[in-house]
Design a protein around this motif. Structure first.
Motif, PDB file in Angstrom:
ATOM      1  N   ASP A  36      83.072  43.592  42.339  1.00 26.79           N
ATOM      2  CA  ASP A  36      84.496  43.394  42.638  1.00 26.79           C
ATOM      3  C   ASP A  36      85.078  42.173  41.928  1.00 26.79           C
ATOM      4  O   ASP A  36      86.234  41.804  42.135  1.00 26.79           O
ATOM      5  N   GLY A  37      84.276  41.516  41.075  1.00 27.98           N
ATOM      6  CA  GLY A  37      84.748  40.358  40.321  1.00 27.98           C
ATOM      7  C   GLY A  37      84.512  39.033  40.998  1.00 27.98           C
ATOM      8  O   GLY A  37      84.785  37.977  40.417  1.00 27.98           O
ATOM      9  N   GLY A  38      84.016  39.063  42.233  1.00 33.89           N
ATOM     10  CA  GLY A  38      83.775  37.824  42.948  1.00 33.89           C
ATOM     11  C   GLY A  38      82.462  37.167  42.563  1.00 33.89           C
ATOM     12  O   GLY A  38      81.715  37.668  41.697  1.00 33.89           O
ATOM     13  N   TYR A  39      82.185  36.044  43.214  1.00 34.30           N
ATOM     14  CA  TYR A  39      80.962  35.277  42.922  1.00 34.30           C
ATOM     15  C   TYR A  39      80.236  35.016  44.235  1.00 34.30           C
ATOM     16  O   TYR A  39      80.456  34.007  44.903  1.00 34.30           O
ATOM     17  N   SER A  40      79.362  35.924  44.603  1.00 31.10           N
ATOM     18  CA  SER A  40      78.666  35.804  45.879  1.00 31.10           C
ATOM     19  C   SER A  40      77.699  34.621  45.890  1.00 31.10           C
ATOM     20  O   SER A  40      77.328  34.116  46.954  1.00 31.10           O
ATOM     21  N   GLY A  41      77.301  34.148  44.696  1.00 26.24           N
ATOM     22  CA  GLY A  41      76.408  32.988  44.620  1.00 26.24           C
ATOM     23  C   GLY A  41      77.124  31.673  44.808  1.00 26.24           C
ATOM     24  O   GLY A  41      76.482  30.618  44.894  1.00 26.24           O
ATOM     25  N   GLY A  42      78.454  31.710  44.840  1.00 25.54           N
ATOM     26  CA  GLY A  42      79.218  30.497  45.091  1.00 25.54           C
ATOM     27  C   GLY A  42      79.588  29.700  43.862  1.00 25.54           C
ATOM     28  O   GLY A  42      80.272  28.675  43.970  1.00 25.54           O
ATOM     29  N   HIS A  43      79.152  30.154  42.672  1.00 22.60           N
ATOM     30  CA  HIS A  43      79.452  29.407  41.447  1.00 22.60           C
ATOM     31  C   HIS A  43      79.868  30.375  40.342  1.00 22.60           C
ATOM     32  O   HIS A  43      79.363  31.491  40.252  1.00 22.60           O
ATOM     33  N   SER A  46      79.747  26.212  35.129  1.00 19.19           N
ATOM     34  CA  SER A  46      79.174  24.925  35.512  1.00 19.19           C
ATOM     35  C   SER A  46      80.153  23.752  35.409  1.00 19.19           C
ATOM     36  O   SER A  46      79.952  22.733  36.052  1.00 19.19           O
ATOM     37  N   ARG A  47      81.204  23.900  34.611  1.00 18.88           N
ATOM     38  CA  ARG A  47      82.228  22.845  34.597  1.00 18.88           C
ATOM     39  C   ARG A  47      82.962  22.792  35.934  1.00 18.88           C
ATOM     40  O   ARG A  47      83.367  21.726  36.391  1.00 18.88           O
ATOM     41  N   VAL A  48      83.114  23.950  36.553  1.00 15.88           N
ATOM     42  CA  VAL A  48      83.819  24.044  37.827  1.00 15.88           C
ATOM     43  C   VAL A  48      82.913  23.651  38.988  1.00 15.88           C
ATOM     44  O   VAL A  48      83.291  22.885  39.871  1.00 15.88           O
ATOM     45  N   SER A  49      81.702  24.169  38.985  1.00 19.13           N
ATOM     46  CA  SER A  49      80.731  23.810  40.017  1.00 19.13           C
ATOM     47  C   SER A  49      79.339  24.233  39.569  1.00 19.13           C
ATOM     48  O   SER A  49      79.190  25.111  38.716  1.00 19.13           O
ATOM     49  N   ASN A  50      78.357  23.596  40.152  1.00 17.29           N
ATOM     50  CA  ASN A  50      76.960  23.843  39.816  1.00 17.29           C
ATOM     51  C   ASN A  50      76.129  23.539  41.061  1.00 17.29           C
ATOM     52  O   ASN A  50      76.490  22.643  41.828  1.00 17.29           O
ATOM     53  N   PRO A  51      75.058  24.253  41.324  1.00 22.45           N
ATOM     54  CA  PRO A  51      74.270  23.991  42.534  1.00 22.45           C
ATOM     55  C   PRO A  51      73.822  22.538  42.678  1.00 22.45           C
ATOM     56  O   PRO A  51      73.865  21.980  43.786  1.00 22.45           O
ATOM     57  N   ASN A  52      73.415  21.912  41.586  1.00 22.55           N
ATOM     58  CA  ASN A  52      72.969  20.518  41.680  1.00 22.55           C
ATOM     59  C   ASN A  52      74.128  19.573  41.972  1.00 22.55           C
ATOM     60  O   ASN A  52      73.979  18.610  42.737  1.00 22.55           O
ATOM     61  N   ARG A  53      75.284  19.855  41.367  1.00 19.02           N
ATOM     62  CA  ARG A  53      76.442  18.998  41.635  1.00 19.02           C
ATOM     63  C   ARG A  53      76.933  19.187  43.073  1.00 19.02           C
ATOM     64  O   ARG A  53      77.332  18.223  43.727  1.00 19.02           O
ATOM     65  N   SER A  54      76.887  20.413  43.548  1.00 18.67           N
ATOM     66  CA  SER A  54      77.272  20.670  44.932  1.00 18.67           C
ATOM     67  C   SER A  54      76.356  19.923  45.899  1.00 18.67           C
ATOM     68  O   SER A  54      76.806  19.379  46.915  1.00 18.67           O
ATOM     69  N   ALA A  55      75.067  19.892  45.579  1.00 20.62           N
ATOM     70  CA  ALA A  55      74.116  19.166  46.424  1.00 20.62           C
ATOM     71  C   ALA A  55      74.441  17.680  46.445  1.00 20.62           C
ATOM     72  O   ALA A  55      74.413  17.031  47.500  1.00 20.62           O
ATOM     73  N   LEU A  56      74.755  17.122  45.274  1.00 22.12           N
ATOM     74  CA  LEU A  56      75.106  15.707  45.188  1.00 22.12           C
ATOM     75  C   LEU A  56      76.384  15.418  45.963  1.00 22.12           C
ATOM     76  O   LEU A  56      76.446  14.463  46.754  1.00 22.12           O
ATOM     77  N   GLU A  57      77.413  16.222  45.738  1.00 24.83           N
ATOM     78  CA  GLU A  57      78.700  15.987  46.395  1.00 24.83           C
ATOM     79  C   GLU A  57      78.577  16.116  47.910  1.00 24.83           C
ATOM     80  O   GLU A  57      79.156  15.324  48.663  1.00 24.83           O
ATOM     81  N   ASN A  58      77.804  17.086  48.372  1.00 23.45           N
ATOM     82  CA  ASN A  58      77.607  17.256  49.805  1.00 23.45           C
ATOM     83  C   ASN A  58      76.893  16.053  50.410  1.00 23.45           C
ATOM     84  O   ASN A  58      77.268  15.561  51.485  1.00 23.45           O
ATOM     85  N   THR A  59      75.877  15.565  49.718  1.00 20.74           N
ATOM     86  CA  THR A  59      75.111  14.423  50.220  1.00 20.74           C
ATOM     87  C   THR A  59      75.977  13.182  50.329  1.00 20.74           C
ATOM     88  O   THR A  59      75.979  12.489  51.358  1.00 20.74           O
ATOM     89  N   ILE A  60      76.732  12.871  49.259  1.00 19.32           N
ATOM     90  CA  ILE A  60      77.578  11.673  49.253  1.00 19.32           C
ATOM     91  C   ILE A  60      78.673  11.784  50.306  1.00 19.32           C
ATOM     92  O   ILE A  60      78.995  10.799  50.994  1.00 19.32           O
TER      93      ILE A  60
END
Length: 375
Positions: A36-43, A46-60
Motif C-alpha cells: 500500500d506504499g507504507g513503511y511498516s518497518g518505521g523507516h 536514512s536521512r529522514v530516520s534510521n534505527p540507530n538514530r532513533s535509538a539515540l534520540e529515544n535514549t537522550i
C-alpha cells in the motif's frame, strides 16, 4: 527508571530474528515499502530516520525528561538548526560569554536575519530590560564555556513563560546526568554529543531535546530531515554505546574536577579558579540547586599573563593540549588563542577538561608544570 538504568536500556534495539543484546549497526540507506506504499518497518530513508538514530534520540530524550530529540552531525549544527527556525527580524537574548562557535554563527551567518543581544544572564533584571516586542528566545548556557558561569534556569524560565518566549539551554558542560533543564522549565536543551555524551573523543555529534512536540519543534525536525545534517548510523551506534557508561563516567569527572579545583585554588601561581563546586564561586548556590554534580570542567587564571598560560599548557605531560572536552583523557587549552583576536576570554585563562586518570597523577602533573616558574 533511574538515569543509570535508562542509559543502558533505552537505546536497545532487539532484533526479532537474531535477538541481539547489543544494538546492531544498520547501514541501509533505504527501506522497503509495503504493497500500500507504507513503511511498516518505521523507516523510509536514512536521512529522514534510521534505527540507530532513533535509538539515540529515544535514549537522550528519556535521559533529559523530554518529549522528543533530534540528533545532528555536530553540536554547531544542532544549535544552528534552532536559529534557522526563526523568522527574519526575530530578536534573541544570549549570554555574553556564549560558546564562541555559536556566537560566531549569530554574528556572521545570521547577522542579516536575526537581532541578538549578548548580556550577562546571571543578572535577572538585565534580562527583563532587554526583552523587546520581537524577542522570541532566551538562549542560556550553564555552566558556561569557558568562564563556568551559572545561570538560574528556573528563574529565567519564569521570565520566558511570562513573555511567551522560548527558553533554550546549552547543557553540554553538565550532561544529562548532572542537570535536566526541561525539569527546570526550559523548552529546548542542546548538547554537543561530541563531549561527555560521546566521552571518548572519537565521534562528532549534537542533539536537541524538546519539552513538547509543538509547532516550533516540527520546524526543527523539518530542518533536520530536509537539511540532512544528520549523524551516520555508526556515529549513533557509538553514542548509544557510550551513553551506557555516562552516569559512572560523570561521577569520576566530578570527583576529579573537585579535587583538582581545590588543589589549584590553593596554589600561589593561580590567581582564580572557576569551578561551580567551590563555595567561593558566585554561582555555587544556584549550581547546588539545579545540578546533581559540578562536572569535570574548570578554568583558571594564572599569574603572569598569556605567556605564562601558554608555558603551562606546554609544560604538562598528562593533559593533552587539544580543543574539545568531556573525554576520558584530560585536556588543556589556552582558550583565547583558539577564539581569535575578538575574544572576550582573558588572555591568562586556561581551560581544563579533567579526565578519568588517577587524580594524584593529574595533580602531580600540574605540580611539576607550575613549579618550573613560581611567580
Amino acid at each position: 527508571m533511574r538515569a543509570e538504568t535508562l542509559a543502558i536500556h533505552a537505546g536497545n534495539l532487539y532484533n526479532i530474528s537474531t535477538q541481539d543484546v547489543t544494538p546492531p549497526i544498520n547501514l541501509s540507506t533505504t527501506f522497503l515499502r509495503n504493497e500500500d506504499g507504507g513503511y511498516s518497518g518505521g523507516h523510509m530513508y536514512s536521512r529522514v530516520s534510521n534505527p540507530n538514530r532513533s535509538a539515540l534520540e529515544n535514549t537522550i530524550a528519556e535521559l533529559e525528561k523530554g518529549a522528543d530529540a533530534c540528533a545532528f552531525s555536530s553540536g554547531n549544527t544542532a544549535g544552528m538548526s534552532v536559529f534557522q527556525a526563526f523568522k527574519p527580524g526575530s530578536h534573541i537574548i544570549a549570554p555574553d560569554d556564549m560558546y564562541w562557535g555559536f556566537k560566531r554563527q549569530l554574528q556572521t551567518i545570521f547577522a542579516d536575519t536575526l537581532s541578538i543581544d549578548f548580556i550577562d544572564l546571571t543578572d535577572i533584571e538585565l534580562i527583563k530590560q532587554h526583552i523587546k516586542p520581537n524577542t522570541v528566545m532566551i538562549w542560556t548556557e550553564t555552566p558556561s564555556n569557558p568562564l563556568l558561569k551559572i545561570t538560574d534556569v528556573a528563574a529565567i524560565a519564569e521570565i520566558s513563560k511570562a513573555n511567551g518566549l522560548i527558553l533554550a539551554c546549552d547543557s553540554t558542560f553538565a550532561s544529562p546526568c548532572l542537570q535536566n533543564p526541561i525539569a527546570l522549565g526550559a523548552d529546548i536543551v542542546m548538547h554537543s554529543s561530541t563531549k561527555y555524551i560521546g566521552g571518548h573523543s572519537d565521534v562528532l555529534g549534537g542533539v536537541l531535546i524538546t519539552a513538547e512536540k509543538n509547532e516550533f519543534w516540527e520546524k526543527i525536525r523539518n530542518i533536520q530531515q530536509i537539511g540532512g545534517a544528520v549523524p551516520s548510523p555508526f556515529d549513533c551506534f557509538l553514542l548509544v554505546r557510550s551513553i551506557k557508561t555516562l552516569s559512572y563516567r560523570m561521577r569520576g569527572h566530578c570527583e576529579n574536577g573537585m579535587a583538582l579545583a581545590l588543589y589549584l585554588q590553593n596554589h600561589p601561581a593561580v590567581e582564580t579558579v572557576y569551578y561551580p563546586g567551590l563555595p567561593t564561586h558566585p554561582g555555587h548556590e544556584i549550581a547546588r540547586k539545579q545540578m546533581s554534580g559540578f562536572g569535570g570542567m574548570l578554568s583558571i587564571l594564572v599569574r603572569g599573563g598569556a605567556a605564562e598560560a601558554r608555558r603551562i599548557v606546554n609544560q604538562v605531560k598528562l593533559f593533552a593540549q587539544a580543543t574539545s572536552l568531556g573525554g576520558v583523557e584530560s585536556l588543556i587549552e589556552h582558550r583565547a588563542s583558539v577564539e581569535g583576536p575578538d575574544t572576550k576570554t582573558p588572555q591568562n585563562l586556561i581551560r581544563i577538561s579533567v579526565g578519568l586518570e588517577h587524580i594524584d597523577d593529574l595533580i602531580a602533573d600540574f605540580e611539576q608544570a607550575l613549579a618550573v616558574k613560581q611567580l
